[in-house]
Design an enzyme around this catalytic site. Structure first.
Site, PDB file in Angstrom:
ATOM      1  N   ASP A 246      -3.317   7.497   4.724  1.00  0.00           N
ATOM      2  CA  ASP A 246      -2.801   6.151   4.967  1.00  0.00           C
ATOM      3  C   ASP A 246      -3.416   5.610   6.256  1.00  0.00           C
ATOM      4  OD1 ASP A 246      -1.276   3.871   4.713  1.00  0.00           O
ATOM      5  OD2 ASP A 246       0.520   4.752   5.591  1.00  0.00           O
ATOM      6  N   GLU A 247      -3.530   4.284   6.359  1.00  0.00           N
ATOM      7  CA  GLU A 247      -4.055   3.619   7.566  1.00  0.00           C
ATOM      8  C   GLU A 247      -5.409   4.205   7.974  1.00  0.00           C
ATOM      9  OE1 GLU A 247      -2.645   1.035   8.453  1.00  0.00           O
ATOM     10  OE2 GLU A 247      -0.481   1.159   8.236  1.00  0.00           O
TER      11      GLU A 247
ATOM     12  N   ARG B 278       2.863 -10.161  10.754  1.00  0.00           N
ATOM     13  CA  ARG B 278       4.183  -9.523  10.852  1.00  0.00           C
ATOM     14  C   ARG B 278       5.271 -10.480  10.373  1.00  0.00           C
ATOM     15  NH1 ARG B 278       2.645  -5.473   9.831  1.00  0.00           N
ATOM     16  NH2 ARG B 278       0.648  -6.556   9.663  1.00  0.00           N
TER      17      ARG B 278
ATOM     18  N   LYS C 163       0.815  -1.217   0.000  1.00  0.00           N
ATOM     19  CA  LYS C 163       0.000   0.000   0.000  1.00  0.00           C
ATOM     20  C   LYS C 163       0.851   1.271   0.000  1.00  0.00           C
ATOM     21  CE  LYS C 163      -0.687   0.237   5.020  1.00  0.00           C
ATOM     22  NZ  LYS C 163       0.171   1.420   5.201  1.00  0.00           N
ATOM     23  N   THR C 164       1.993   1.241   0.711  1.00  0.00           N
ATOM     24  CA  THR C 164       2.863   2.418   0.736  1.00  0.00           C
ATOM     25  C   THR C 164       3.396   2.711  -0.659  1.00  0.00           C
ATOM     26  OG1 THR C 164       3.512   1.909   3.007  1.00  0.00           O
ATOM     27  CG2 THR C 164       4.903   3.453   1.805  1.00  0.00           C
TER      28      THR C 164
END
Length: 710
Positions: free
Chosen positions: A220-221, A598, A34-35
């Site tokens: 974002d987020e 993670r 996404k970044t």
């Protein structure tokens, strides 16, 4: 279209990047890039569409994320485009900057102080003392409840009686808190958002100015936004409707901070013309981890459906380990780290140990120390909370804003060390309705303070001298250096390393502000705003080769080769408070989803039969999250029987195969850890332990446990 061979994009990402006009929602699964999409989109808007950088507002939740985005965009542009005019930063940093510029509309000065959690709790403590309120409600809980209702844009009529029995008392506390902050010309973090909302609501001309400036908004987020943040965004985007939000409802884990998952769930209702995209390819984790994560989150009812997949290798199954106690759990984790370092050539930085609560870290830390494994605990007392840091910042803050009562009281207590004198000063301030600083400047009028008159007059003289330098526009670094030298003269016990770290921060801040040219802020007030809004985790951290220990909440946005998720027991994870509340239970499940995703190569889950927690030894049952995992993705690693017992009765736990004691079998010793049997002769086993080397063990006396795999 901006392209970069170092950061390849797929066809869906390209389509998202090139969809510029109108509202867009991107539901981005864990590890889906996404970044990359956000940074490519901004670069594409500037280079290919011709949008001015100054017309772009990009909002993140951490300074680290903002800095990473700016760096990536800069690398992609490869020209002299002035990217510093992009408004790219956290919600609080961007909107506190706007408030400083527009503060005159709201009737306060631009050099206001930003109160953190500690400052706010101190104010509440003083209020409770003043009204002589004896209550079991902690200042921390009161502040959290005030924060919650600020973030939800509710007034206190919305408070539920079961939360606080005496609603009138809470209203009284809040009103006193509001007045004290106003008297000190201070805003807390929530006030930054509340005041921005009020500014845009009360002054349409100011709102129009920023609607024209921020024609393109990216967030974002988005799943982490609260109602106050969302209200600001809706106001800013109302005219042009060019709002681009990226998030993953499955990673919404900050309800306790006010995050409102309905913002992302209902985005398509707020913006009915919105285009919706789903980024579902995971580039981070193995296939086993991705499928297991999908299975877990499928148990949640409130979610935006997506099917995350990966082209990565199948990988290892997720390992589950049952320990008898939390001590054994910690020993197993430490030995596993050593084993993987030896056999897989992993570095310490490849490992992360995640836990639900900070109390779980103690035994883990102790065990890692015993086995000489370097580690770093995130969320412990940080540089920003050190005595030297707080004392120096108190001087910075009072020089910038003399009405900052919390900072001045800290300095007075340090200077005279007399609680009675401090109490007298506060009483005079309350009685005369004058600030504490005003009381000190006119100390001769207050005879009860005569015995401290000289010290207090010297203090005021020092502060006024620094303020004179500030008002004469002396360089911020020079003023800061003068204050540091003064403090070092005052107290020889100070550690100058911490002071030097702050001076380094100032130097770097000023250097970055120079690059912003006319948009830069070289003032002490600007630095204090920047410093107050820095996060504790991963800010200016060196790339240290250490095992990372942290709560799952702090792990969001990070990734590690091997992840241990500890304490998977009912009442701990999921937490006790969530068991009778469906919404809270779903957030706990999202928290487990975040922890699992993670991991890049390997995820290891642990739980204990007994754990020392909350001051007592507790018997546990495995977390429901373990049972929700599909068994085809799992490998059970477990102690089957105690070899020191007379009867070799096998544990009949599901998924275990019978294993005999022989050469090549893995065992566990309570002192030496995990080892492999090299040979057995005459009731003596020769065992090679991962940490302790080769040992001869007498089987009749040793409390060995056999480790078997499903």
């Amino acid at each position: 279209m901006v392209d970069n061979e170092s950061f390849p994009i797929n066809s869906l990402q390209r389509k998202i990047i090139e969809t510029i006009d109108g509202p867009v929602l991107v539901i981005a699964g864990a590890g889906s890039g996404k970044t990359r999409v956000i940074t490519y989109r901004i670069a594409h808007m500037i280079k290919n569409i011709g949008i001015k950088p100054s017309n772009i507002l990009a909002l993140t939740f951490t300074n680290k994320a903002a800095n990473e985005m700016r760096k990536r965009i800069s690398n992609m542009m490869m020209d002299d485009t002035d990217l510093n005019s992009i408004s790219l930063g956290t919600f609080h940093s961007i909107f506190s900057g706007i408030l400083r510029k527009e503060s005159h509309w709201l009737g306060y000065k631009s050099n206001y102080t930003i109160y953190d959690q500690r400052d706010s709790e101190n104010v509440i403590k003083k209020i409770l003392e003043d009204i002589n309120l004896k209550t079991s409600i902690s200042p921390n809980k009161i502040i959290k409840k005030i924060s919650e209702y600020k973030n939800y844009l509710f007034n206190f009529d919305g408070l539920i009686k079961k939360d606080f029995k005496d609603l009138d008392v809470i209203k009284k506390i809040y009103e006193s808190y509001r007045k004290r902050c106003s008297k000190s010309e201070a805003l807390d973090f929530d006030d930054i958002l509340i005041h921005t909302n009020y500014l845009f609501f009360r002054f349409p001309n100011v709102l129009k100015k920023y609607q024209e400036k921020f024609k393109y908004i990216l967030i974002d987020e988005y799943q982490d936004t609260n109602s106050s943040q969302n209200s600001i965004i809706n106001k800013l985007s109302y005219k042009h409707r060019n709002i681009f939000v990226v998030g993953d409802d499955a990673q919404s884990i900050y309800a306790f901070r006010g995050a409102n998952i309905s913002n992302i769930l209902n985005f398509h209702r707020e913006y009915k013309e919105a285009k919706i995209f789903r980024l579902e390819q995971n580039y981070r984790s193995t296939n086993y981890i991705v499928q297991a994560s999908n299975k877990i989150i499928s148990f949640n009812k409130n979610q935006l459906l997506k099917n995350v997949w990966t082209n990565n290798e199948k990988g290892e199954k997720i390992k589950i380990y049952e320990a008898h106690s939390d001590k054994e759990e910690a020993q197993y984790i430490a030995d596993s780290i050593l084993f993987h370092k030896r056999t897989k050539k992993f570095k310490n930085r490849d490992f992360s140990i995640l836990y639900r609560t900070n109390t779980q870290s103690n035994i883990l830390e102790h065990t890692l120390k015993e086995k000489n494994i370097p580690y770093k605990i995130y969320g412990s007392i940080s540089f920003y909370k050190r005595k030297e840091t707080l004392d120096l910042l108190a001087y910075f803050r009072i020089v910038n804003n003399p009405n900052d009562e919390e900072s001045l009281l800290r300095i007075i207590k340090k200077k005279i060390g007399n609680k009675k004198t401090v109490k007298l000063i506060l009483e005079f301030s309350k009685r005369t309705k004058k600030t504490v600083y005003n009381i000190l400047k006119n100390i001769s009028k207050y005879h009860q303070l005569i015995n401290k008159k000289e010290k207090l007059e010297n203090l005021i003289y020092t502060i006024e001298n620094f303020r004179f330098q500030l008002n004469n526009r002396k360089n911020t670094y020079t003023i800061a250096k003068c204050i540091v030298n003064f403090l070092l003269e005052e107290d020889k016990n100070y550690n100058n390393d911490y002071f030097q770290s702050i001076l380094d921060h100032i130097s770097l801040y000023l250097e970055n502000q120079k690059k912003l040219k006319e948009n830069g802020d070289m003032s002490l007030s600007g630095f204090l705003q920047y410093f107050s809004l820095k996060e504790g985790i991963n800010e200016d951290e060196k790339d240290e080769n250490k095992v990372s220990l942290m709560t799952i909440h702090l792990s969001k946005g990070l990734e590690f080769t091997v992840v241990f998720i500890t304490g998977l027991e009912e009442n701990l994870f999921p937490s006790r408070s969530s068991l009778d509340n469906q919404l809270k239970l779903e957030e706990e499940r999202r928290l487990f989803y975040v922890a699992l995703t993670r991991a890049k190569k390997k995820a290891i889950l642990t739980y204990t039969k007994y754990r020392f927690l909350w001051g007592k030894r507790i018997m546990n049952i495995p977390s429901r999250f373990i049972h929700e995992l599909n068994k085809k993705f799992l490998e059970i690693e477990k102690f089957v029987f105690n070899l020191s017992e007379k009867k070799n009765k096998l544990d009949t736990t599901t998924y275990h195969h019978e294993t005999t004691l022989k050469k090549g079998v893995k065992v566990f010793h309570q002192h030496f850890g995990i080892g492999i049997i090299i040979n057995i002769k005459n009731e003596i086993a020769i065992i090679k332990f991962q940490q302790s080397g080769v040992k001869k063990i007498l089987l009749k006396l040793a409390k060995l446990k056999l480790i078997v795999y499903s």
